[in-house]
Design a protein around this motif. Structure first.
Motif, PDB file in Angstrom:
ATOM      1  N   ILE A   1      -8.097   0.600 -13.463  1.00 61.72           N
ATOM      2  CA  ILE A   1      -6.744   0.856 -12.966  1.00 61.72           C
ATOM      3  C   ILE A   1      -6.845   1.319 -11.512  1.00 61.72           C
ATOM      4  N   GLU A   2      -6.126   0.650 -10.665  1.00 63.53           N
ATOM      5  CA  GLU A   2      -6.108   1.024  -9.253  1.00 63.53           C
ATOM      6  C   GLU A   2      -5.184   2.219  -9.072  1.00 63.53           C
ATOM      7  N   GLY A   3      -5.405   2.979  -8.016  1.00 66.95           N
ATOM      8  CA  GLY A   3      -4.583   4.156  -7.751  1.00 66.95           C
ATOM      9  C   GLY A   3      -3.133   3.793  -7.508  1.00 66.95           C
ATOM     10  N   LEU A   4      -2.243   4.665  -7.928  1.00 57.17           N
ATOM     11  CA  LEU A   4      -0.825   4.427  -7.732  1.00 57.17           C
ATOM     12  C   LEU A   4      -0.455   4.693  -6.278  1.00 57.17           C
ATOM     13  N   THR A   5       0.424   3.884  -5.761  1.00 55.90           N
ATOM     14  CA  THR A   5       0.859   4.071  -4.376  1.00 55.90           C
ATOM     15  C   THR A   5       2.081   4.971  -4.367  1.00 55.90           C
ATOM     16  N   SER A   6       2.172   5.770  -3.344  1.00 54.65           N
ATOM     17  CA  SER A   6       3.323   6.663  -3.227  1.00 54.65           C
ATOM     18  C   SER A   6       4.515   5.897  -2.661  1.00 54.65           C
ATOM     19  N   LYS A   7       5.674   6.497  -2.774  1.00 58.43           N
ATOM     20  CA  LYS A   7       6.870   5.844  -2.257  1.00 58.43           C
ATOM     21  C   LYS A   7       6.817   5.702  -0.748  1.00 58.43           C
TER      22      LYS A   7
END
Length: 104
Positions: free
Chosen positions: A70-76
């Protein structure tokens, strides 16, 4: 790309999961369909239960492999969204809690 290029990260967890699936499936099928009797004792049930445990252990390997890919979640902010009032409120509250804990 190479032979395993599309598998991404955690190749060891993937190999563990596949190996446990193969061993578990083989043990299950042997326990169900093969007539395994030694000195009057049937060993089919032992293989069925062992196969089920191997398949259960492979589940841990699949979870490790999946979670490792799972790749890191991107912030808004990285996506270009303007921060909302809820984001600002949460950020301010977090700063106040940290400041209060720092005073203790």
């Amino acid at each position: 790309m190479g032979l395993c290029g599309g598998l991404s990260h955690c190749k060891l967890a993937l190999a563990f999961a596949v190996l446990m699936d193969l061993l578990g499936g083989t043990a299950l099928l042997l326990g169900v369909f093969a007539h395994l009797e030694v000195k009057g004792q049937d060993f089919g049930d032992l293989l069925v239960y062992t196969g089920a445990l191997f398949v259960l252990m492979s589940l841990a390997g699949w979870v490790l492999w999946y979670s490792g890919n799972i790749e890191g979640l991107t912030s808004k902010r990285e996506l270009g969204h303007i921060s909302s009032a809820v984001d600002r409120l949460a950020r301010n509250l977090s700063r106040k809690i940290r400041a209060y804990k720092g005073q203790l």
